[in-house]
Design a protein around this motif. Structure first.
Motif, PDB file in Angstrom:
ATOM      1  N   ARG A  72       8.217 -30.673 -60.951  1.00 24.42           N
ATOM      2  CA  ARG A  72       8.584 -30.788 -62.464  1.00 24.42           C
ATOM      3  C   ARG A  72       9.535 -31.935 -62.631  1.00 24.42           C
ATOM      4  NH1 ARG A  72      13.405 -27.873 -65.346  1.00 24.42           N
ATOM      5  NH2 ARG A  72      14.411 -29.613 -64.197  1.00 24.42           N
ATOM      6  N   PRO A 148       8.609 -19.288 -51.779  1.00 23.03           N
ATOM      7  CA  PRO A 148       7.273 -19.100 -51.873  1.00 23.03           C
ATOM      8  C   PRO A 148       6.371 -20.142 -51.594  1.00 23.03           C
ATOM      9  CG  PRO A 148       8.100 -17.674 -53.719  1.00 23.03           C
ATOM     10  CD  PRO A 148       9.328 -18.590 -52.902  1.00 23.03           C
ATOM     11  N   HIS A 332      13.429 -28.479 -70.994  1.00 18.30           N
ATOM     12  CA  HIS A 332      12.693 -27.840 -69.653  1.00 18.30           C
ATOM     13  C   HIS A 332      11.834 -26.668 -69.970  1.00 18.30           C
ATOM     14  CE1 HIS A 332      16.488 -29.785 -67.622  1.00 18.30           C
ATOM     15  NE2 HIS A 332      15.584 -30.637 -67.932  1.00 18.30           N
ATOM     16  N   PHE A 333      12.260 -25.750 -70.768  1.00 21.60           N
ATOM     17  CA  PHE A 333      11.460 -24.535 -70.788  1.00 21.60           C
ATOM     18  C   PHE A 333      10.259 -24.696 -71.502  1.00 21.60           C
ATOM     19  CE2 PHE A 333      15.173 -22.553 -68.675  1.00 21.60           C
ATOM     20  CZ  PHE A 333      14.609 -21.839 -67.688  1.00 21.60           C
ATOM     21  N   ALA A 336       7.511 -26.809 -69.841  1.00 19.63           N
ATOM     22  CA  ALA A 336       7.102 -26.275 -68.492  1.00 19.63           C
ATOM     23  C   ALA A 336       5.517 -25.842 -68.607  1.00 19.63           C
ATOM     24  CB  ALA A 336       7.806 -25.219 -68.202  1.00 19.63           C
TER      25      ALA A 336
ATOM     26  N   ALA B 112      13.693 -20.608 -62.843  1.00 12.96           N
ATOM     27  CA  ALA B 112      12.754 -19.433 -63.058  1.00 12.96           C
ATOM     28  C   ALA B 112      11.273 -19.724 -63.658  1.00 12.96           C
ATOM     29  CB  ALA B 112      13.471 -18.522 -63.908  1.00 12.96           C
ATOM     30  N   PRO B 114       8.862 -19.482 -66.418  1.00 11.91           N
ATOM     31  CA  PRO B 114       9.028 -19.468 -67.822  1.00 11.91           C
ATOM     32  C   PRO B 114       8.668 -18.397 -68.497  1.00 11.91           C
ATOM     33  CG  PRO B 114       8.108 -21.803 -67.356  1.00 11.91           C
ATOM     34  CD  PRO B 114       8.093 -20.758 -66.073  1.00 11.91           C
ATOM     35  N   SER B 146      12.921 -24.665 -64.934  1.00 15.12           N
ATOM     36  CA  SER B 146      11.497 -24.045 -64.763  1.00 15.12           C
ATOM     37  C   SER B 146      11.149 -24.061 -63.259  1.00 15.12           C
ATOM     38  CB  SER B 146      10.728 -24.542 -65.855  1.00 15.12           C
ATOM     39  OG  SER B 146      10.380 -25.650 -65.861  1.00 15.12           O
ATOM     40  N   PRO B 148       7.549 -22.721 -60.684  1.00 16.37           N
ATOM     41  CA  PRO B 148       6.224 -22.455 -60.643  1.00 16.37           C
ATOM     42  C   PRO B 148       6.085 -20.858 -60.823  1.00 16.37           C
ATOM     43  CG  PRO B 148       6.634 -23.597 -58.806  1.00 16.37           C
ATOM     44  CD  PRO B 148       7.937 -23.601 -59.269  1.00 16.37           C
ATOM     45  N   VAL B 151       8.287 -17.593 -59.362  1.00 12.11           N
ATOM     46  CA  VAL B 151       9.505 -17.812 -58.800  1.00 12.11           C
ATOM     47  C   VAL B 151      10.576 -17.627 -59.550  1.00 12.11           C
ATOM     48  CG1 VAL B 151      10.821 -19.724 -57.622  1.00 12.11           C
ATOM     49  CG2 VAL B 151       8.315 -19.554 -57.322  1.00 12.11           C
TER      50      VAL B 151
END
Lengths: 336, 336
Positions: A72, A148, A332-333, A336, B112, B114, B146, B148, B151
């Motif tokens: 990102r 992860p 950002h969100f 995404a 987080a 989204p 945001s 993946p 996560v």
């Protein structure tokens, strides 16, 4: 001369995967490789390694935090571990300086896929350490955590010492001028060139995208000179200038002539339309933007426009040559 | 009486997925829901919302950071958003208290997916805010980013005010006694019961696993009483006690009789062998462990053993009833 991919890769530093996986070391072994590289700065009393570090402070401490996430905020192909270290430190220290404070310490957290390469991590740590050492800032601690598969993120908290009053976004007054310290649009132009595979067209812009150069000393200097509002340019001139305008309840009017040189300087590399976009809305530049009473602008700052009261029925905001220009900047969100 | 899954779920709070996805709000809308819930504490000068917050500080500031990751540090099925908020704040404030400092402020970063539910985030924020308010601590800022799919991670930096000398891990001296303030083994027993689907066998242990209760005031009190070394129990009595022993170059000898009551109290819930394991090696308890000159142990602390010089050819470390016991505790990357 176009840069050879091979040379470019070597210049960039180790890849994120391949080499020695992070999981081959335990946490103590990894910390033993990392902690000795961190600078202590002038204000450190107890270095990392205990429950917490201890920093000598003054009457007030400034604190901010910012996080970058692989995929990102950066791509392995474009930025080395050291680049990301420099960048995440620079953007946090810029926020401290934008309050008029002197950065003193950072805490750095790496949350990573255990398959991430140790070489990348050590390169990253070197970038963090170099950027902190250059600014006289101590690394106060951090955290290592596994994530992860495919996830790598770095979170930094920066602290600073404030000896006078903080410079907020909300203090701009009619009659002030708006000024910038540092470049405009380079980092965004660099990003566009990386995206187009044309880094060689403007190496300085690409370098600025990878390693921003916030004018940290200019923050306390601006505060001492009487800056009425200040922030660092993280989301673009229009969006960040608009924040000062709305927080202060004023209209900021940018002078197109003051921006023409910045646009011209990028035109050959990215084209006319993109150059204007970079200058007006380009993020991640981390130059300082501030308002000063007319006549009090310190050396090294460039005046970009003026501050006036909003007229009847007019909402506080930012204009260019008296006219509204819409750019929403990043979110950002939603993106995404 | 076994707890009904349905009631347990309702008690736990909103699920991480389902409900309103986080992506349906932009960052400003989300911040508008979050920022007003954060407590300001006694030392806040400039609240979050500018480039950085400003905190009134003293001669020294203590700083630490700790991160939790979904799937590694918690499971949605076992902990609500509010639980995770309480826990991540508690473990950070415990580190501040373990230096002998008074916690004053935190910065909180949420990275987080989204698709994470807004309800979970608001529940989490409430947990953070409640835990901070209970400790008189300001939320100084944070970051939203945001990540993946799948996560979710929360990173906290905590700051504290230190008016005297910091209490390090390295100050234990022969003739001191080792003492604990707070419980032993409850959080680990709670984790084992959650893993076994048997939470109802010891609700207090399960609650301690979800929401640790570090005795924050006891940190500065211990410092004032002359504690020579201190830390908070995050990785278990043997591992953390061993850290004091090695950092101080001494032998710490735990008295099995002093631990018998803690073991007995968990035996019915988890069995004899696991109860001993929980008390000796159970992590995440966040009680305070300190050494004091004999005769200087403040009220509320329980003596667990004594500190002596290491003999000829003996390495500094921790013993139980004069004998070595091996427990390596946790390691983040190797166990990942």
């Amino acid at each position: 001369m176009p840069i050879e991919p091979q040379e470019e890769r070597q210049r960039r530093g180790p890849l994120m995967t391949g080499g020695t996986p992070l999981r081959s070391l335990d946490e103590d072994e990894l910390l033993a490789r990392i902690l000795p590289t961190f600078p202590e700065g002038a204000d450190l009393v107890v270095a990392p390694g205990d429950d917490a570090a201890v920093l000598r402070t003054g009457a007030c401490t400034v604190a901010t935090t910012d996080t970058v996430v692989l995929g990102r905020d950066w791509l392995d192909a474009w930025s080395s571990g050291a680049d990301i270290g420099h960048k995440v430190i620079a953007q946090n220290l810029a926020d401290v300086a934008a309050m008029g404070a002197r950065p003193t310490g950072v805490l750095v957290t790496l949350v990573a896929d255990p398959d991430l390469s140790l070489e990348w991590v050590l390169d990253h740590v070197r970038g963090v350490a170099d950027a902190c050492a250059a600014a006289g800032v101590a690394v106060l601690g951090g955290d290592l955590s596994s994530a992860p598969s495919g996830v790598v993120m770095v979170s930094v908290t920066a602290l600073g010492r404030l000896d006078g009053e903080p410079v907020l976004r909300s203090g701009a007054r009619p009659g002030d001028v708006l000024a910038v310290r540092g470049s405009l649009g380079l980092a965004d132009a660099g990003l566009r060139l990386l995206q187009a595979g044309a880094a060689s067209r403007h190496p300085v812009a690409v370098s600025r995208q990878r390693r921003p150069e916030p004018p940290l000393e200019a923050g306390p200097e601006a505060a001492a000179a009487g800056a009425t509002a200040m922030l660092d340019l993280s989301d673009g001139l229009l969006r960040d200038g608009g924040r000062i305008a709305r927080a202060s309840g004023v209209v900021v009017d940018l002078d197109p002539a003051a921006l023409a040189g910045d646009v011209d300087a990028l035109m050959d590399a990215v084209g006319a339309e993109a150059a204007l976009d970079c200058v007006l809305a380009g993020g991640e530049e981390h130059s300082l933007l501030a308002t000063f009473p007319a006549g009090s602008v310190p050396p090294g700052w460039r005046v970009l426009g003026e501050v006036r009261a909003s007229g009847a029925g007019e909402r506080p905001g930012i204009l260019v040559g008296g006219r509204a220009v819409s750019h929403t900047g990043w979110d950002h969100f939603r993106n995404a």
